[in-house]
Design an enzyme around this catalytic site. Structure first.
Site, short mmCIF file in Angstrom:
data_model
loop_
_atom_site.label_atom_id
_atom_site.label_comp_id
_atom_site.label_asym_id
_atom_site.label_seq_id
_atom_site.Cartn_x
_atom_site.Cartn_y
_atom_site.Cartn_z
N HIS A 87 12.40 -12.70 -3.55
CA HIS A 87 11.52 -13.47 -2.64
C HIS A 87 10.07 -13.22 -2.97
CE1 HIS A 87 11.59 -9.44 -0.98
NE2 HIS A 87 10.33 -9.71 -0.65
N HIS B 184 3.75 -12.72 -5.53
CA HIS B 184 4.65 -12.23 -6.57
C HIS B 184 6.08 -12.17 -6.07
CE1 HIS B 184 4.00 -8.78 -3.99
NE2 HIS B 184 5.20 -8.38 -4.39
O1 ACK Z 1 8.13 -7.09 -3.08
P1 ACK Z 1 7.54 -7.25 -1.76
O2 ACK Z 1 6.48 -8.24 -1.56
O3 ACK Z 1 7.08 -5.85 -1.19
O4 ACK Z 1 8.70 -7.50 -0.73
C1 ACK Z 1 8.94 -6.42 0.11
C2 ACK Z 1 9.05 -6.87 1.55
O5 ACK Z 1 7.78 -6.65 2.14
C3 ACK Z 1 10.10 -6.09 2.36
O6 ACK Z 1 9.87 -4.74 2.27
C4 ACK Z 1 6.89 -6.10 1.18
N1 ACK Z 1 6.12 -5.06 1.85
C5 ACK Z 1 6.55 -3.86 2.31
N2 ACK Z 1 5.55 -3.20 2.91
C6 ACK Z 1 4.45 -3.99 2.84
C7 ACK Z 1 3.11 -3.88 3.26
N3 ACK Z 1 2.69 -2.80 3.91
N4 ACK Z 1 2.27 -4.90 3.00
C8 ACK Z 1 2.69 -6.00 2.34
N5 ACK Z 1 3.95 -6.18 1.91
C9 ACK Z 1 4.82 -5.18 2.15
C10 ACK Z 1 7.72 -5.57 0.05
#
Ligand code: ACK
Length: 224
Positions: free
Chosen positions: A69, A155
């Site tokens: 995703h 991304h």
């Molecule tokens: O790969 P991603 O974008 O990085 O997808 C996962 C998703 O949320 C579920 O964990 C993203 N994620 C986790 N913590 C944060 C945060 N603090 N800020 C932005 N994105 C986050 C993670």
């Protein structure tokens, strides 16, 4: 009793269709295999292994994170700042369940993460939260991030090294984009069939795809 407010999800984002997910997994694994065999990569292998004589199998090194995703808003069930305001936007409510096409324009590989860079359309940017690019960025990198176009963090995390959280992929991507904008130009290492591979120092690699890859996706909220 007061009606209970609906709980907020863990995050919102565009989820790749299962067909696309399989295709992307295969083609990106092929890329890792290619990268692994390049002399240029071997020269910098210690940045992955801590030892210049050790080999690394990148396909094993990165643990895949499903479902694939592109996160828009990380709500953390309402604990994240701005989560409620995001969820209440009409465009967010209206977009849930709708289909779109994500354009993957590049791939990043670092000792921590493996990810696909997504280029968002103006319509997709309407779902991109204000300030999302800056979340969790080290203060020293903030001016660099502010100079990049909005949505630069978009991304798909394809894999993380053991013990690394997926949130790192966006941070690694921004670091690479900041370096690309700076004075120190990347060393173009090789023209591959897929595109131009550049080395950015400290184990950071960027592949600019010759042809963007279009991926069917659906905007959804996700909770575990
Ligand atoms: O790969 P991603 O974008 O990085 O997808 C996962 C998703 O949320 C579920 O964990 C993203 N994620 C986790 N913590 C944060 C945060 N603090 N800020 C932005 N994105 C986050 C993670």
């Amino acid at each position: 009793a007061q009606p209970k407010e609906p709980a907020l999800p863990l995050f919102y984002g565009w989820f790749l269709s299962s067909e696309v997910e399989e295709k992307i997994k295969c083609s990106t694994m092929e890329f890792l295999k290619t990268l692994d065999t390049l002399e240029a990569f071997k020269k910098h292998i210690s940045e992955f292994t801590g030892d210049a004589d050790k080999e690394v199998d990148l396909e094993q090194y990165f643990l895949t994170k499903a479902p694939l995703h592109c996160t828009t808003e990380f709500c953390d069930y309402g604990k994240a700042e701005g989560a409620k305001e995001y969820a209440e936007q009409q465009v967010v409510k209206d977009s849930c369940g709708t289909a779109t096409e994500l354009s993957v324009v590049g791939l990043i590989v670092t000792p921590r993460t493996f990810g696909a860079r997504v280029s968002l359309t103006p319509e997709q940017l309407s779902l991109w939260p204000t300030g999302a690019d800056k979340v969790g960025i080290p203060p020293a990198d903030l001016p660099g991030v502010e100079a990049l176009p909005v949505g630069s963090r978009a991304h798909v995390t394809l894999g993380c090294a053991a013990g690394v959280e997926a949130v790192q992929t966006g941070i690694d991507l921004l670091e690479i984009l900041i370096l690309q904008q700076g004075e120190e130009k990347a060393v173009t290492v090789e023209e591959l069939e897929l595109g131009t591979l550049s080395y950015m120092g400290q184990g950071r690699w960027y592949l600019a795809l010759r042809e963007p890859v279009t991926c069917d996706a659906t905007f959804l909220s996700f909770s575990e």
